[in-house]
Design a protein around this motif. Sequence first.
Motif, PDB file in Angstrom:
ATOM      1  N   GLN A  95      13.874  31.759  -6.835  1.00 45.35           N
ATOM      2  CA  GLN A  95      14.309  31.235  -8.116  1.00 45.35           C
ATOM      3  C   GLN A  95      15.823  31.118  -8.345  1.00 45.35           C
ATOM      4  N   GLU A  96      16.451  31.878  -7.406  1.00 45.63           N
ATOM      5  CA  GLU A  96      17.917  31.916  -7.432  1.00 45.63           C
ATOM      6  C   GLU A  96      18.654  30.507  -6.704  1.00 45.63           C
ATOM      7  N   LEU A  97      17.689  29.908  -5.950  1.00 47.87           N
ATOM      8  CA  LEU A  97      18.131  28.731  -5.354  1.00 47.87           C
ATOM      9  C   LEU A  97      18.030  27.651  -6.322  1.00 47.87           C
ATOM     10  N   ILE A  98      17.323  27.534  -7.385  1.00 49.62           N
ATOM     11  CA  ILE A  98      16.844  26.340  -8.249  1.00 49.62           C
ATOM     12  C   ILE A  98      17.929  26.306  -9.467  1.00 49.62           C
ATOM     13  N   PRO A  99      18.734  25.316  -9.641  1.00 49.50           N
ATOM     14  CA  PRO A  99      19.598  25.233 -10.731  1.00 49.50           C
ATOM     15  C   PRO A  99      18.797  25.626 -12.071  1.00 49.50           C
ATOM     16  N   SER A 100      19.842  26.317 -12.913  1.00 48.89           N
ATOM     17  CA  SER A 100      19.430  27.033 -14.250  1.00 48.89           C
ATOM     18  C   SER A 100      18.504  25.717 -14.906  1.00 48.89           C
ATOM     19  N   PRO A 101      19.311  24.782 -15.294  1.00 49.20           N
ATOM     20  CA  PRO A 101      18.512  23.711 -16.337  1.00 49.20           C
ATOM     21  C   PRO A 101      16.999  23.549 -15.724  1.00 49.20           C
ATOM     22  N   LEU A 102      17.032  23.241 -14.512  1.00 51.26           N
ATOM     23  CA  LEU A 102      15.445  22.794 -13.756  1.00 51.26           C
ATOM     24  C   LEU A 102      14.685  24.098 -13.901  1.00 51.26           C
ATOM     25  N   LEU A 103      15.091  25.111 -13.688  1.00 57.47           N
ATOM     26  CA  LEU A 103      14.401  26.437 -13.744  1.00 57.47           C
ATOM     27  C   LEU A 103      13.738  26.659 -15.251  1.00 57.47           C
ATOM     28  N   SER A 104      14.658  26.356 -16.067  1.00 53.53           N
ATOM     29  CA  SER A 104      14.254  26.506 -17.467  1.00 53.53           C
ATOM     30  C   SER A 104      13.314  25.510 -17.927  1.00 53.53           C
ATOM     31  N   GLU A 105      13.459  24.200 -17.294  1.00 54.65           N
ATOM     32  CA  GLU A 105      12.546  23.268 -17.501  1.00 54.65           C
ATOM     33  C   GLU A 105      11.010  23.369 -17.048  1.00 54.65           C
ATOM     34  N   TYR A 106      11.181  24.302 -15.763  1.00 52.79           N
ATOM     35  CA  TYR A 106      10.017  24.554 -14.894  1.00 52.79           C
ATOM     36  C   TYR A 106       9.129  25.726 -15.914  1.00 52.79           C
ATOM     37  N   ARG A 107      10.056  26.590 -16.461  1.00 51.02           N
ATOM     38  CA  ARG A 107       9.269  27.781 -16.992  1.00 51.02           C
ATOM     39  C   ARG A 107       8.748  27.272 -18.398  1.00 51.02           C
ATOM     40  N   SER A 108       9.313  26.261 -19.044  1.00 51.45           N
ATOM     41  CA  SER A 108       8.611  25.672 -20.344  1.00 51.45           C
ATOM     42  C   SER A 108       7.331  24.908 -20.144  1.00 51.45           C
ATOM     43  N   ARG A 109       7.156  24.479 -18.789  1.00 53.42           N
ATOM     44  CA  ARG A 109       6.068  23.779 -18.769  1.00 53.42           C
ATOM     45  C   ARG A 109       4.865  24.569 -17.992  1.00 53.42           C
ATOM     46  N   TYR A 110       5.147  25.630 -17.024  1.00 54.15           N
ATOM     47  CA  TYR A 110       4.214  26.043 -16.397  1.00 54.15           C
ATOM     48  C   TYR A 110       4.129  27.589 -16.638  1.00 54.15           C
ATOM     49  N   HIS A 111       3.118  28.110 -17.141  1.00 51.46           N
ATOM     50  CA  HIS A 111       2.798  29.438 -17.580  1.00 51.46           C
ATOM     51  C   HIS A 111       2.793  30.458 -16.624  1.00 51.46           C
ATOM     52  N   ILE A 149       0.761  -1.083  -0.031  1.00 51.14           N
ATOM     53  CA  ILE A 149       0.000  -0.148  -0.170  1.00 51.14           C
ATOM     54  C   ILE A 149       0.980   1.462  -0.061  1.00 51.14           C
ATOM     55  N   ALA A 150       2.015   1.381   0.910  1.00 47.93           N
ATOM     56  CA  ALA A 150       2.721   2.551   0.982  1.00 47.93           C
ATOM     57  C   ALA A 150       3.240   2.673  -0.289  1.00 47.93           C
ATOM     58  N   ASP A 151       3.917   1.584  -1.028  1.00 49.50           N
ATOM     59  CA  ASP A 151       4.414   1.841  -2.331  1.00 49.50           C
ATOM     60  C   ASP A 151       3.637   2.393  -3.406  1.00 49.50           C
ATOM     61  N   HIS A 152       2.226   1.978  -3.280  1.00 53.42           N
ATOM     62  CA  HIS A 152       1.230   2.641  -4.084  1.00 53.42           C
ATOM     63  C   HIS A 152       1.121   4.002  -4.012  1.00 53.42           C
ATOM     64  N   TRP A 153       0.978   4.348  -2.739  1.00 50.44           N
ATOM     65  CA  TRP A 153       0.865   5.757  -2.380  1.00 50.44           C
ATOM     66  C   TRP A 153       1.827   6.783  -2.630  1.00 50.44           C
ATOM     67  N   LEU A 154       3.113   6.232  -2.302  1.00 52.09           N
ATOM     68  CA  LEU A 154       4.303   7.349  -2.376  1.00 52.09           C
ATOM     69  C   LEU A 154       5.193   7.245  -3.388  1.00 52.09           C
ATOM     70  N   THR A 155       5.554   8.401  -4.005  1.00 51.81           N
ATOM     71  CA  THR A 155       6.613   8.337  -5.101  1.00 51.81           C
ATOM     72  C   THR A 155       7.810   9.297  -4.724  1.00 51.81           C
ATOM     73  N   GLN A 156       8.764   8.911  -4.841  1.00 52.59           N
ATOM     74  CA  GLN A 156      10.097   9.851  -4.890  1.00 52.59           C
ATOM     75  C   GLN A 156      10.281  10.322  -6.128  1.00 52.59           C
ATOM     76  N   GLY A 157      10.300  11.698  -6.015  1.00 53.90           N
ATOM     77  CA  GLY A 157      10.545  12.435  -7.441  1.00 53.90           C
ATOM     78  C   GLY A 157      10.118  13.860  -7.299  1.00 53.90           C
ATOM     79  N   ASP A 158      10.253  14.272  -8.736  1.00 51.94           N
ATOM     80  CA  ASP A 158       9.813  15.857  -8.516  1.00 51.94           C
ATOM     81  C   ASP A 158       8.478  15.969  -9.130  1.00 51.94           C
ATOM     82  N   PHE A 159       7.415  16.505  -8.066  1.00 50.55           N
ATOM     83  CA  PHE A 159       5.923  16.526  -8.479  1.00 50.55           C
ATOM     84  C   PHE A 159       5.960  17.206  -9.822  1.00 50.55           C
ATOM     85  N   LEU A 160       6.549  18.285  -9.863  1.00 53.05           N
ATOM     86  CA  LEU A 160       6.498  19.140 -11.231  1.00 53.05           C
ATOM     87  C   LEU A 160       6.605  18.521 -12.544  1.00 53.05           C
TER      88      LEU A 160
END
Length: 577
Positions: free
Chosen positions: A172-188, A141-152
């Motif tokens: 934003q300044e604490l988010i690595p640039s590649p990750l920040l770029s990926e978030y910006r491309s997905r979320y308006h 059940i716990a393995d069905h419920w929980l996921t380790q990863g980035d929700f976004l």
Amino acid sequence: MPAAQLRLELPEHVLPADALQVFAALDAMAGQGDADRRGAVFTRKEVVEFILDLVGYCEDQPLHRMRLLEPSFGGGDFLFPAVERLLKVWRASPHPTDACASLRNAIRGVELHRDFFDATRQTLVERITAEGIGSRTAATIADHWLTQGDFLLSPPAGLFDVVVGNPPYVRQELIPSPLLSEYRSRYHTMYDRADLYIPFIERSLLSLAEKGRLGFICSDRWMKNRYGGPLRAFVSSHFALKIYVDMVDTAAFQREVVAYPAITVIAREQGVGGRIAHRPRINPVELGELARKLRAPDVPERDPDVRELPRIAAGDEPWLLQAPDQTALLRRLERQFPTVEEAGCGIGIGVATGADKVFIADFAALDVEPDRKLPLAMTRDISSGEVRWRGLGVINPFADDGRLVDLAAYPRLERYLLAHREAVSRRHCARKSPRNWYRTIDRITPALARTPKLLIPDIKGEAHVVFEPGGLYPHHNLYYVTSGAWDIRALQAVLLSCVARLFVATYSTRMRGGYLRFQAQYLRRIRIPFWRDVPSTLRETLADAAVRRDLSACDAAVFELYGMNAEERSALGEKGG
């Protein structure tokens, strides 16, 4: 867990090299040990129970047939109380079926940080096992419920009846640039200076089923700030704000944090109004009673704890969370009168130098040519309500035409700046334009010093508007108002009034302790008549009230200025907001 095992869904536009950079950034964040850098703030159990009540995840509901999402579960602050309610309802259901079959889809939790994930999963298995469910089934059940990863960036997991949590607050300044770029491309909604909790809200709202409810406790900055505009428009177009609870200055978290939190309940439905409450005391009994009122079919008139507001979300406009009668007054003034700038007034902020220890010093001791320095007004110079200059000055490297002066023509200025060149050249503006290394961040216009003006500090509990007759240049901690149309003293009376405070309180983000931001963007919201439309006797009354700093007289004159009736005056109360 190595980076390659993270639950992650990358779109087709991401190239392999980009994917590796994103994976590496996620892996680093998943192992981040500093809770502040991760944006981890832990919520008190009483507040969690309150939020679960507000979204309807209650024991009188068939929770085992509902789906709950917690997008950043951390140490389980929301997860464990929700599981406790779920298992109690499941146990009490008439014919409980196989535990795994009936519970496996009831909860989904996502957590990026590996240590938190592992510890919370272990505790969850123990709690499920304590309910009499076998350890192997509990682990399944716990393995069905929980996921380790980035929700976004995680794959879709269907729709949910309830989304709850305390999303990470990461700048934003604490988010690595590649990750920040990926978030910006997905979320308006990842717009301007938006923090990480903004796309968390967007993705969570998209995860709601029809009639589903989101209940988050997080910063309230997005409800009024510029960066929250796209998210406000998104909510306005597709959802309804149902409940807003101001939690500033309450003990909502397990440790004291510098935050301006609010609980927001947003539903995937159309709605015309919502309910608001302010700063409840944090104890189970009072929070339980408040939750009952906020969810009740009707709210008694003039209830001291809960107010109903008409439609709050309107496009990307800041949310107006005032009492209905105050909102009605504000809207009437906005329809009837021009903005303060349209009425012929100018609003600005004082000079930022980027190196105050170099550019600002005792005026008499600054060893530069006399026309290269100006007397400077600081916040402390006006703390009494009148100008009491303490003798500081600012170096002015600009000529009257706006260009930097030639240092060769000013040997004393050149000698002074060269002696401090290392500190001055470290500034961003100097590195960006090395030839102009000695400029201040903002251009200095000497004519402003000579102009009569009103000086207003940024952060105050009440309006602090001080008349400066001309002679001082404002520092960047001060906003200034000038006017070629209005009498400056009459204008001071308006800005000291409770009506001006209503405008600022409505549109400003509120700071800890109830302080407001008297920034230019909020001062520009104030509406005033054209000076030509103000009767001569009222002009004199306004100016006289300001000179005497009689706030009651300012209010009375301003009530007349706006033609306010008794009901509108009553809406403002003694302090107007």
